[in-house]
Write a protein that holds these residues in place. Sequence first.
Motif, PDB file in Angstrom:
ATOM      1  N   ILE A 155       0.305  -1.016  -0.350  1.00  0.00           N
ATOM      2  CA  ILE A 155      -0.200   0.336   0.161  1.00  0.00           C
ATOM      3  C   ILE A 155       1.408   0.927  -0.218  1.00  0.00           C
ATOM      4  CG2 ILE A 155      -1.625   1.283   0.892  1.00  0.00           C
ATOM      5  CD1 ILE A 155      -2.715  -0.946   2.602  1.00  0.00           C
ATOM      6  N   SER A 156       0.517   2.122  -0.972  1.00  0.00           N
ATOM      7  CA  SER A 156       1.464   2.988  -1.260  1.00  0.00           C
ATOM      8  C   SER A 156       0.479   4.463   0.253  1.00  0.00           C
ATOM      9  CB  SER A 156       0.743   4.549  -2.255  1.00  0.00           C
ATOM     10  OG  SER A 156       1.333   5.595  -1.992  1.00  0.00           O
ATOM     11  N   THR A 157       2.339   5.619   0.716  1.00  0.00           N
ATOM     12  CA  THR A 157       2.494   6.052   2.097  1.00  0.00           C
ATOM     13  C   THR A 157       1.915   7.409   1.149  1.00  0.00           C
ATOM     14  OG1 THR A 157       4.170   6.303   1.890  1.00  0.00           O
ATOM     15  CG2 THR A 157       3.074   4.785   3.541  1.00  0.00           C
ATOM     16  N   GLU A 158       1.894   7.409  -0.102  1.00  0.00           N
ATOM     17  CA  GLU A 158       1.538   8.737  -1.091  1.00  0.00           C
ATOM     18  C   GLU A 158       1.141   9.445  -0.923  1.00  0.00           C
ATOM     19  OE1 GLU A 158       3.435  10.259  -5.340  1.00  0.00           O
ATOM     20  OE2 GLU A 158       4.023   8.656  -4.450  1.00  0.00           O
ATOM     21  N   GLU A 159       0.070  10.331   0.178  1.00  0.00           N
ATOM     22  CA  GLU A 159      -0.965  11.075   0.713  1.00  0.00           C
ATOM     23  C   GLU A 159      -1.558  11.691  -1.447  1.00  0.00           C
ATOM     24  OE1 GLU A 159      -3.262   9.817   2.488  1.00  0.00           O
ATOM     25  OE2 GLU A 159      -1.524   9.517   3.312  1.00  0.00           O
ATOM     26  N   THR A 160      -1.053  12.000  -1.837  1.00  0.00           N
ATOM     27  CA  THR A 160      -0.970  13.083  -3.160  1.00  0.00           C
ATOM     28  C   THR A 160      -1.830  11.881  -4.693  1.00  0.00           C
ATOM     29  OG1 THR A 160       1.095  12.519  -4.280  1.00  0.00           O
ATOM     30  CG2 THR A 160       0.618  14.436  -3.106  1.00  0.00           C
ATOM     31  N   ARG A 161      -1.159  10.408  -4.430  1.00  0.00           N
ATOM     32  CA  ARG A 161      -1.882   9.528  -5.158  1.00  0.00           C
ATOM     33  C   ARG A 161      -2.703   8.593  -3.666  1.00  0.00           C
ATOM     34  NH1 ARG A 161       2.844   6.219  -7.529  1.00  0.00           N
ATOM     35  NH2 ARG A 161       1.640   5.575  -9.704  1.00  0.00           N
ATOM     36  N   TYR A 162      -4.586   9.169  -3.922  1.00  0.00           N
ATOM     37  CA  TYR A 162      -5.036   8.292  -2.608  1.00  0.00           C
ATOM     38  C   TYR A 162      -5.618   7.446  -2.855  1.00  0.00           C
ATOM     39  CZ  TYR A 162      -8.785  10.871  -5.791  1.00  0.00           C
ATOM     40  OH  TYR A 162      -9.359  10.603  -6.260  1.00  0.00           O
TER      41      TYR A 162
ATOM     42  N   SER B 270     -16.819   0.673   7.478  1.00  0.00           N
ATOM     43  CA  SER B 270     -15.370   1.771   6.803  1.00  0.00           C
ATOM     44  C   SER B 270     -16.461   2.586   5.197  1.00  0.00           C
ATOM     45  CB  SER B 270     -14.607   1.055   6.586  1.00  0.00           C
ATOM     46  OG  SER B 270     -13.526   1.911   5.640  1.00  0.00           O
ATOM     47  N   LYS B 271     -16.018   3.925   5.262  1.00  0.00           N
ATOM     48  CA  LYS B 271     -15.754   4.720   3.967  1.00  0.00           C
ATOM     49  C   LYS B 271     -14.705   3.646   3.026  1.00  0.00           C
ATOM     50  CE  LYS B 271     -17.997   8.570   5.247  1.00  0.00           C
ATOM     51  NZ  LYS B 271     -17.031   9.726   5.345  1.00  0.00           N
ATOM     52  N   VAL B 272     -14.863   3.790   1.763  1.00  0.00           N
ATOM     53  CA  VAL B 272     -14.101   3.067   0.726  1.00  0.00           C
ATOM     54  C   VAL B 272     -13.394   4.114   0.058  1.00  0.00           C
ATOM     55  CG1 VAL B 272     -15.038   0.752   0.507  1.00  0.00           C
ATOM     56  CG2 VAL B 272     -15.431   2.584  -0.789  1.00  0.00           C
ATOM     57  N   ILE B 273     -12.694   4.305  -0.448  1.00  0.00           N
ATOM     58  CA  ILE B 273     -11.613   5.029  -1.365  1.00  0.00           C
ATOM     59  C   ILE B 273     -12.364   6.317  -2.071  1.00  0.00           C
ATOM     60  CG2 ILE B 273      -9.414   6.281  -2.514  1.00  0.00           C
ATOM     61  CD1 ILE B 273      -7.828   4.698  -0.149  1.00  0.00           C
ATOM     62  N   ASP B 274     -12.960   7.321  -2.522  1.00  0.00           N
ATOM     63  CA  ASP B 274     -13.432   7.346  -3.651  1.00  0.00           C
ATOM     64  C   ASP B 274     -12.153   7.660  -4.726  1.00  0.00           C
ATOM     65  OD1 ASP B 274     -15.100   8.828  -5.618  1.00  0.00           O
ATOM     66  OD2 ASP B 274     -15.581  10.266  -4.152  1.00  0.00           O
ATOM     67  N   GLY B 275     -12.434   7.725  -4.937  1.00  0.00           N
ATOM     68  CA  GLY B 275     -11.180   7.285  -6.383  1.00  0.00           C
ATOM     69  C   GLY B 275     -11.222   5.780  -6.899  1.00  0.00           C
ATOM     70  N   THR B 276     -10.306   6.178  -8.817  1.00  0.00           N
ATOM     71  CA  THR B 276     -10.221   4.931  -9.530  1.00  0.00           C
ATOM     72  C   THR B 276      -8.800   4.056  -9.757  1.00  0.00           C
ATOM     73  OG1 THR B 276     -11.710   6.067 -10.682  1.00  0.00           O
ATOM     74  CG2 THR B 276     -10.136   4.486 -11.728  1.00  0.00           C
ATOM     75  N   PHE B 277      -9.132   2.768  -9.856  1.00  0.00           N
ATOM     76  CA  PHE B 277      -7.673   2.600  -9.407  1.00  0.00           C
ATOM     77  C   PHE B 277      -6.982   2.273 -10.089  1.00  0.00           C
ATOM     78  CE2 PHE B 277      -4.851  -1.431  -8.457  1.00  0.00           C
ATOM     79  CZ  PHE B 277      -3.796  -1.012  -6.993  1.00  0.00           C
ATOM     80  N   PRO B 278      -6.229   2.617 -10.668  1.00  0.00           N
ATOM     81  CA  PRO B 278      -4.931   2.328 -11.880  1.00  0.00           C
ATOM     82  C   PRO B 278      -4.945   1.238 -12.604  1.00  0.00           C
ATOM     83  CG  PRO B 278      -3.825   2.818 -10.533  1.00  0.00           C
ATOM     84  CD  PRO B 278      -4.826   2.386  -9.479  1.00  0.00           C
ATOM     85  N   ASP B 279      -4.877   0.484 -14.332  1.00  0.00           N
ATOM     86  CA  ASP B 279      -4.957  -1.055 -14.301  1.00  0.00           C
ATOM     87  C   ASP B 279      -3.904  -1.360 -14.372  1.00  0.00           C
ATOM     88  OD1 ASP B 279      -5.495  -2.932 -16.034  1.00  0.00           O
ATOM     89  OD2 ASP B 279      -5.051  -1.750 -17.870  1.00  0.00           O
ATOM     90  N   TYR B 280      -3.872  -2.240 -12.595  1.00  0.00           N
ATOM     91  CA  TYR B 280      -2.338  -2.756 -12.764  1.00  0.00           C
ATOM     92  C   TYR B 280      -1.838  -3.477 -13.810  1.00  0.00           C
ATOM     93  CZ  TYR B 280      -5.751  -5.865 -11.106  1.00  0.00           C
ATOM     94  OH  TYR B 280      -7.101  -7.271 -10.816  1.00  0.00           O
TER      95      TYR B 280
END
Length: 372
Positions: A147-154, A240-250
């Motif tokens: 898991i990333s800890t970089e907040e800008t890429r939330y 829990s709320k989930v993160i409101d964003g789109t996970f990249p095409d891994y």
Amino acid sequence: MKFSIERAVLVKAISQAQSVVERRNTIPILANVLIETTDEGVSFRATDLDIEVVDRAPAQVELPGATTVSAVMLNEIARKLPDGALVQITSDDAAGRLTVQAGRSNFSLATLPREDFPALAATEYAANFTASASVLRRLFDKAKFAISTEETRYYLNGVYMHVAQSEDGQVLRCVATDGHRLARIDAPLPEGANDLPGVIVPRKTVGELRKLLDDDEADIAVSVSETKIRFATPEITLTSKVIDGTFPDYTRVIPANNSRRLEVDASDFTRAVDRVATVSSERSRAVKLSLDSDRLVLSVNAPDSGTADEELIVAYSDEALEIGFNAKYLHEIASQVDRDNAVFMFNGPGDAALIREGGDESAIYVVMPMRV
């Protein structure tokens, strides 16, 4: 409100609830736990507005009611009470106090009205299914290190749980990445999970969830919507709320054509990486892998601190290769391998490496190389 509860039961219930409470917050009520009595016993509810935990425990209820009190304070008191104590908890709404009594110990704590305590909005869940604690623990435990800890890429600050297509059909998949390494873990798709929307489960929720998954025999009821996820046992409900964003095409970063195959004892490799990395610089933590016929040399050259190398007997029959990685990333991935051997698939010194657990395709890891 008045009830009696065993000290050990109180400690277990309140510690789970209070762990979601943020130590620093500007809303006083969020530092409190909501205590409610029911016919079955008592429940402890805590929230930080993103996660809500409800822990239910057996108790002897004499007078029903509800109030809120400092979660950290009550947890500290419960932990410091003597083993085997019977704790009596009484609230006086008019005085705004909660009394905790055990043996000769008496505490009087300030309370806030239950009406002020926030609750997560109700939601309709698109998918409801049951999975064993051991399956969920494997999915999240093996993925969370990436898991990333970089907040800008939330949108990378969590584990992406979704239904995916594999060679054996549909699977329940968890993926995490920080752009440097990636973990992709599969499990058989539980009945009822077909309509599961892909959701990003936040890092803090993954940490709290781990506390529900210690009992291998337990079944966890999972409910998922576009905005929330809920895990429930008879004693604990974690919403829990989930993160409101789109996970990249891994899938684009998972190597498909790596042909150079290295097989190595996972525990030997993990310990060797840890040893040679002792002299690596804190900034780069670079370790070089030099591969030749059935031979692997791990080496570190840090001008400021020294050098180190260690040789391992491995299974490798392709052309010689030298490639560098961050030692911390290699160590974390190798530590996830449950089987005796780890299989590394390489292409060239500038290409990502693919790691598997022996012949098991249900858990794969990707790590980007670095110059050494």
